[in-house]
Design a protein around this motif. Structure first.
Motif, PDB file in Angstrom:
ATOM      1  N   UNK A 164      31.042  45.344  40.804  1.00 22.39           N
ATOM      2  CA  UNK A 164      30.196  44.132  41.341  1.00 22.39           C
ATOM      3  C   UNK A 164      29.601  43.438  40.029  1.00 22.39           C
ATOM      4  N   UNK A 165      29.905  43.724  38.774  1.00 25.92           N
ATOM      5  CA  UNK A 165      29.442  43.132  37.665  1.00 25.92           C
ATOM      6  C   UNK A 165      30.408  42.389  36.813  1.00 25.92           C
ATOM      7  N   UNK A 166      31.757  42.828  36.980  1.00 27.02           N
ATOM      8  CA  UNK A 166      32.786  42.081  36.342  1.00 27.02           C
ATOM      9  C   UNK A 166      34.001  41.498  37.255  1.00 27.02           C
ATOM     10  N   UNK A 167      33.389  40.574  38.124  1.00 27.48           N
ATOM     11  CA  UNK A 167      34.324  40.022  38.986  1.00 27.48           C
ATOM     12  C   UNK A 167      35.203  38.883  38.606  1.00 27.48           C
ATOM     13  N   UNK A 168      36.509  39.137  38.623  1.00 30.48           N
ATOM     14  CA  UNK A 168      37.458  38.380  38.125  1.00 30.48           C
ATOM     15  C   UNK A 168      38.375  37.732  39.232  1.00 30.48           C
ATOM     16  N   UNK A 169      38.445  36.440  39.585  1.00 32.45           N
ATOM     17  CA  UNK A 169      39.319  35.890  40.546  1.00 32.45           C
ATOM     18  C   UNK A 169      40.424  34.905  39.904  1.00 32.45           C
ATOM     19  N   UNK A 170      41.517  34.813  40.792  1.00 27.84           N
ATOM     20  CA  UNK A 170      42.340  33.951  40.265  1.00 27.84           C
ATOM     21  C   UNK A 170      42.067  32.620  41.208  1.00 27.84           C
ATOM     22  N   UNK A 171      42.426  31.477  40.549  1.00 27.40           N
ATOM     23  CA  UNK A 171      42.265  30.206  41.211  1.00 27.40           C
ATOM     24  C   UNK A 171      42.677  30.108  42.611  1.00 27.40           C
TER      25      UNK A 171
END
Length: 710
Positions: free
Chosen positions: A536-543
């Motif tokens: 919940x602290x290192x959320x990385x999403x693709x475009x």
């Protein structure tokens, strides 16, 4: 009554429906003020707007025991007549014409006849025609109303809808999950429709609600209409004796009273603000709803461009104290100053229009009290009467929100990143002096003097490309376009950007860790399968990766929630909950929502390869409007705003209802608990007074995500 001249070449049509008398039925009692409402509106349209009688279509059903004015051309408001008149106006009106629809009567819920849209055992909401009591009687259901209005907006008509009825708020939602004690209609009803074929009705509903018929709006997109509804789904819409003699719906009466007392056109936002202040001062449990183009002129087609304002909800008799509809949850604190403007103000940049300057003295969770400042305390000469509904614009941030800026003009010549080409070194002082002059009296940022050792929030300097740069340790990225120091008004734009950044970061930092509600809300980001992410602290999403927001109310009471998106363009925009374009959503006890699908997107342009975005949740026990915190993208003008209001303390005394009540005032809750008569409350002793801790009444939670270009 002031005659209003509307500068428009379009034709104006009105459909006015008022139902006092209903054919005998077990659910809907007769009313007394609906036909009076319609006659009041018709009289205003004819006298103030000079609308010809032949362009006003009235469908009314007076109570047999009253002496209401009925013209020979007025039709009874049966289901068939209502639908026929809708279609007639749609046929004769031409593109760009204006259509005004006003309904005054009962709103109702009936077992859905569209289970494929809403599910078995769910409800349709709608307007209640005169003949609903007959065995074959029809409601004008939300699914049908959606198609009737879509046909109008598809023809490029400018549509306004006023619903002075209970469940009027729910009629805009597309779902029927209305909670309350009022009995829905379980009787078998005909499934045929005079509006359109079943296939067309279902197709339109699915298109307007994006296929989710249980959660999204049943009306056309908000850019195509304005809806002013008397109340939210779980509340009463009141009618009462407004002057001891004539009974009217509160919404209709105060709407016409407001329009009759103004000397120039006003926006629906301004109209709404005064109506709501007037209604809530008498009926705290009735909160009107305004959806759609709030900045459109009433009865017109043009829209205004205005900054967001808060609203004066109450004024004392001496015009020395006021109550505003913003408080701790919106970031206010004691010392904040506002300028109050007249009700129909369009140009908020004109300081000559300011009535008074006020300063906040006491702050609650979602409201605040303020005093009118005398001239020697920083006020101005009083220029007019303060009214309920007057807009107020912040002119000075509270002390703890003021941002400090240091102007750095000591860069040396050199090739390093923090050095300048030789020809720019001598230009620093002049460029920053222009900023210094514009920094005066802006209310949000102040300059730190050279001998002031406090830490600066921002530093302004000149960059290597002959541009102004704003730094917070390092130059802030994506302040676009670059501002060249020799451009006209560049220094003023720097100040505007500093104020914008100050507001953005104030919202970003807004928190209440001591809130009693801290454990009452669960807020998670979930993947496309609605499963929480592992971290919940290192959320990385693709475009454009699809995600959901999950919100659950674990408390024992209903909470009002709102979601804001703090975007990488320095904009703050609302996230619609269940497709309802309203300032907040009532999250019931133990209710769980999945909001989405949301697709975070990287803005176009160089330098946006990876960005950070913050999704911020607000929750309150009371009513609150977080649209006050919205911001446009950097350097853009305000173009869309609205308002909503919190409860006041006065208890309603005489009323007849058109719906279902919700107690929202702590004092009302106390009276109910001890078994007192709300209509005739006793004088309370000090031991009986209940004042909740403002800091216990609200909380925020936020999720920060990093978005990478694929």
């Amino acid at each position: 009554m002031t005659e209003i001249v509307m500068n428009s070449n379009s034709t104006f049509y009105a459909l006015l429906i008022g139902v006092d008398y209903y054919l005998p039925n077990p659910l809907y009692k007769n009313l007394q003020g609906c036909v009076k409402d319609i006659n009041l509106v018709a009289d205003y349209l004819k006298k103030a707007l000079k609308i010809p009688t032949q362009q006003i279509f009235k469908l009314i059903s007076p109570h047999p025991n009253t002496l209401e004015t009925v013209d020979c051309q007025d039709l009874p408001p049966t289901y068939e007549n209502i639908v026929k008149t809708f279609k007639k106006i749609t046929d004769i009106a031409q593109p760009q014409d204006r259509v005004y629809i006003h309904y005054s009567g009962h709103g109702g819920r009936a077992l859905t006849i569209y289970p494929e849209l809403k599910g078995n055992g769910q409800y349709d909401e709608g307007l209640v025609p005169l003949d609903v009591g007959e065995l074959e009687g029809h409601y004008l259901r939300d699914v049908e109303l959606a198609t009737l209005l879509k046909n109008m907006t598809d023809k490029e008509l400018t549509v306004t809808v006023i619903l002075d009825s209970c469940h009027s708020g729910g009629a805009t939602r597309g779902d029927c999950d209305i909670r309350g004690s009022e009995s829905p209609d379980f009787a078998p009803r005909p499934i045929d429709s005079a509006v359109a074929s079943r296939e067309e009705l279902i197709e339109n509903w699915q298109m307007l609600t994006k296929g989710n018929g249980t959660s999204l709006s049943g009306l056309p997109p908000s850019k195509d209409y304005v809806l002013l509804a008397a109340c939210r789904p779980t509340e009463y819409a009141y009618e009462y004796n407004v002057n001891g003699k004539d009974r009217h719906g509160a919404l209709t009466y105060w709407m016409i009273d407001t329009l009759s007392s103004t000397t120039s056109p006003i926006s629906y936002k301004s109209l709404y603000e005064r109506i709501t202040a007037k209604i809530q001062s008498k009926f705290p449990s009735q909160l009107p709803m305004l959806l759609g183009e709030a900045n459109r002129l009433v009865f017109g087609r043009d829209c205004l461009s205005t900054p967001y304002t808060v609203t004066v909800m109450k004024v004392d008799e001496k015009q020395k104290q006021v109550t505003l509809n913003a408080g701790l949850a919106q970031g206010l604190s004691s010392g904040t100053r506002f300028a109050i403007y007249p009700l129909n103000t369009i140009d908020f940049s004109n300081k000559q229009l300011q009535l008074v300057i006020i300063e906040v003295t006491e702050v609650e969770a979602s409201s605040s009290s303020a005093k009118v400042l005398e001239i020697d305390a920083g006020g101005i000469a009083i220029k007019g009467q303060i009214e309920q509904g007057c807009p107020a614009v912040m002119v000075s941030a509270p002390v703890d929100l003021v941002r400090r800026v240091r102007l750095f003009d000591q860069k040396q010549a050199g090739e390093k990143e923090n050095e300048l080409p030789p020809e720019l070194v001598a230009k620093q002082k002049q460029a920053l002096e222009a900023v210094r002059q514009d920094l005066k009296d802006n209310g949000w940022v102040i300059e730190l003097q050279p001998n002031d050792n406090r830490e600066a929030h921002y530093q302004v300097a000149v960059g290597r490309n002959e541009e102004y740069e704003i730094c917070t340790g390092m130059p802030i990225k994506n302040l676009r376009p670059e501002l060249k120091i020799n451009e006209q008004n560049a220094a003023k734009t720097v100040i505007n950007r500093l104020v914008h950044l100050a507001k953005y970061q104030t919202v970003q930092e807004l928190d209440n860790p001591a809130s009693e509600l801290a454990d009452c809300i669960k807020f998670d980001l979930c993947d496309e399968k609605k499963q929480p992410f592992s971290s919940s602290t290192n959320l990385i999403l693709q475009d454009r990766e699809a995600v959901y927001l999950r919100v659950k109310n674990t408390s024992y009471q209903t909470l009002n929630i709102a979601l804001l998106d703090l975007e990488p363009t320095w904009a703050i925009s609302p996230i619609s909950i269940k497709g309802i374009p309203a300032p907040f959503y009532q999250l019931q006890s133990q209710e769980e929502l999945f909001i989405g699908r949301i697709r975070p997107t990287i803005p176009e342009g160089k330098g946006y390869e990876q960005v950070t975005e913050t999704l911020k949740l607000f929750a309150t026990r009371g009513l609150a409007d977080f649209r006050w915190l919205e911001l446009t993208p950097l350097d853009e003008e305000f173009d869309k705003k609205g308002n909503l209001h919190q409860e006041l303390e006065e208890i309603a005394k005489e009323f007849t209802t058109r719906g279902e009540a919700q107690s929202i005032n702590p004092l009302n809750n106390l009276l109910i608990t001890i078994g007192s008569n709300v209509n005739n409350p006793p004088k309370l002793t000090r031991a009986m007074v209940y004042e909740p801790d403002p800091n216990a009444e609200w909380l925020t939670k936020q999720i920060q995500v990093t978005i990478k270009r694929a």
